[in-house]
Enzyme design. Structure first.
Site, PDB file in Angstrom:
ATOM      1  N   CYS A 183       0.799  -1.224   0.000  1.00  0.00           N
ATOM      2  CA  CYS A 183       0.000   0.000   0.000  1.00  0.00           C
ATOM      3  C   CYS A 183       0.835   1.279   0.000  1.00  0.00           C
ATOM      4  CB  CYS A 183      -0.945   0.001   1.196  1.00  0.00           C
ATOM      5  SG  CYS A 183      -1.901  -1.525   1.350  1.00  0.00           S
TER       6      CYS A 183
ATOM      7  N   HIS B 126      -3.786   6.655   1.780  1.00  0.00           N
ATOM      8  CA  HIS B 126      -4.137   5.306   1.340  1.00  0.00           C
ATOM      9  C   HIS B 126      -5.534   4.981   1.847  1.00  0.00           C
ATOM     10  CE1 HIS B 126      -4.401   1.066   0.937  1.00  0.00           C
ATOM     11  NE2 HIS B 126      -4.104   0.785   2.188  1.00  0.00           N
TER      12      HIS B 126
ATOM     13  N   ASN C 245     -10.443  -1.094  -0.711  1.00  0.00           N
ATOM     14  CA  ASN C 245      -9.004  -0.941  -0.519  1.00  0.00           C
ATOM     15  C   ASN C 245      -8.299  -1.619  -1.689  1.00  0.00           C
ATOM     16  OD1 ASN C 245      -6.311  -1.299   0.221  1.00  0.00           O
ATOM     17  ND2 ASN C 245      -6.757  -1.798   2.345  1.00  0.00           N
TER      18      ASN C 245
END
Length: 331
Positions: free
Chosen positions: A122, A256, A287
Site C-alpha cells: 500500500c 491510502h 481498498n
C-alpha cells in the site's frame, strides 16, 4: 585525470497527469456477508465501505494498468515513446518474474525504457513517486510513468473476517515530468520489519508443492489500526514539515484508502481545516492497496476540478510494514 560526464540536473519534477481504471464488477456488502457471518451494517461501521469494485476473471492486473496508463499519457499529451522509465507498484503480478512493468512498457510502445516493479504493497505508489521524482530531477529521465495496480480479488479468502471484505481491484497511473520549481516534496518513507507478519500471506508459495491451499491475505486489524492512526499520523506531519507547509496550505489530503475510520482519525490528528478536501474513495472502490492513492486522486479531481494546481498530502502505508508520504502539486 579524465573526468566523467555528468547529467544536467533539474530544479524540480511534478505530476503532469493522472489516469485510472477500476474493476468492472460492483460488489456490494450484501454479496460478501454470508461466508463471514456478518452484516452490511457491521462492514460499514468498521470500514466505511458500501461496495467495492473487482475485475472479471478475464481481466488481469496488467490490463487495468494499461487502461490507466493510456489515460494518463493522453492527458499529459504524450505517447509511449516519450516515456523514459516505467515503475509499477503491485503485489498482483501473475508470475514471480518477469516484471509487470516490462510487459506494460511493451504494450504502451515505450520500449526500450527501463521498467521495474516495486513490492511495497500500500506504500508502493508513494515509493514510485519518490523514485520518479529523483529520476527526473537528476536528469536520468524526462518523463516517468508510475503505476499502482492490484487485482486483490485473486488473493481473497471469502471466509476471512480480517481483510477479505476490504479489498478491491484497480489501477492508477501518473506521468511525472520536469518542472521549473519543485512539484513533489522530499519524501518521508521507511519500514518496520519487526511487524512483518502483521499483514501477511497465509502460506509461502512453495508450500503448494506439498498440497497447501492457494495463499491469501490476512491482517491483524487492531495492530494495523493503531499503527496507522498513531505512527502514520506522525509521518504525515513529518511530510508536511519536509515540504515546509502547514495543514492550512493544503488543498487536499489523499491517504491510502485502507479504512474510513483511519482516514477520519488522520484528519483529526493533523487538525485539517474544513477547506481541505479529503479523499474518501474507499466507500465505493474498496481498498486497492498500491492503486488506492492515484485512484483517489483521480476521483477527487473529477469531482472537484478546482483543486488542480493545489497542494495535496499523500501517504501510503501497509504490509512490510512500510510507509511513504510526500506533498505534491495536483495535476
Amino acid at each position: 585525470m579524465t573526468r566523467m560526464t555528468s547529467l544536467p540536473t533539474r530544479a524540480g519534477a511534478r505530476i503532469l497527469a493522472v489516469g485510472a481504471a477500476r474493476g468492472d464488477l460492483v460488489v456490494p456488502n450484501e454479496d460478501l456477508i454470508g461466508p463471514i457471518d456478518s452484516s452490511d451494517e457491521w462492514i460499514r461501521q468498521r470500514t466505511g465501505i458500501i461496495s467495492r469494485v473487482r475485475a472479471s476473471e478475464g481481466i488481469e492486473a496488467v490490463d487495468l494498468a494499461e487502461t490507466a496508463s493510456r489515460e494518463a499519457l493522453e492527458r499529459a499529451g504524450l505517447d509511449g515513446s516519450r516515456i523514459d522509465a516505467v515503475v509499477v507498484s503491485t503485489i498482483s503480478n501473475t508470475v514471480q518474474t518477469p516484471s509487470m512493468a516490462a510487459l506494460l512498457t511493451e504494450r504502451l510502445g515505450a520500449t526500450p525504457a527501463p521498467a521495474f516493479d516495486i513490492s511495497a504493497a500500500c506504500a508502493g505508489y508513494a515509493y514510485g513517486v519518490a523514485q520518479a521524482d529523483a529520476l527526473v530531477r537528476s536528469g536520468m529521465a524526462e518523463h516517468v510513468l508510475v503505476v499502482g495496480v492490484e487485482k486483490l480479488s485473486e488473493i481473497v479468502d471469502p471466509t476471512d473476517r480480517s481483510i477479505s471484505f476490504l479489498l478491491g481491484d484497480g489501477a492508477g497511473a501518473v506521468v511525472i515530468g520536469p518542472s521549473d520549481e519543485p512539484g513533489i516534496s522530499p519524501s518521508v518513507w521507511g519500514s518496520d520489519g519487526s511487524q512483518w507478519d502483521t499483514i501477511r500471506m497465509t502460506n509461502p508459495l512453495g508450500s503448494m508443492r506439498e498440497g497447501a491451499a492457494w495463499p491469501t491475505l490476512r491482517q491483524d486489524g487492531q495492530k494495523v489500526f493503531r499503527w496507522a492512526v498513531w505512527e502514520m499520523a506522525k509521518k504525515a506531519r513529518e511530510a508536511l514539515d519536509a515540504a515546509g507547509v502547514e495543514p492550512g496550505d493544503l488543498a487536499a489530503f489523499i491517504p491510502h484508502q485502507a479504512n474510513m475510520r483511519i482516514i477520519d482519525e488522520f484528519a483529526k490528528q493533523l487538525q485539517l481545516p474544513d477547506s481541505v478536501a479529503i479523499a474518501r474513495d474507499i466507500a465505493t472502490t474498496g481498498n486497492t492497496s498500491a492503486a488506492s492513492i492515484p485512484l483517489a486522486m483521480h476521483r477527487l479531481l473529477e469531482e472537484q476540478p478546482e483543486l488542480s494546481g493545489g497542494l495535496a498530502l499523500q501517504i501510503g502505508f501497509g504490509a512490510g510494514l512500510v510507509y511513504g508520504a510526500q506533498v505534491v502539486v495536483l495535476p
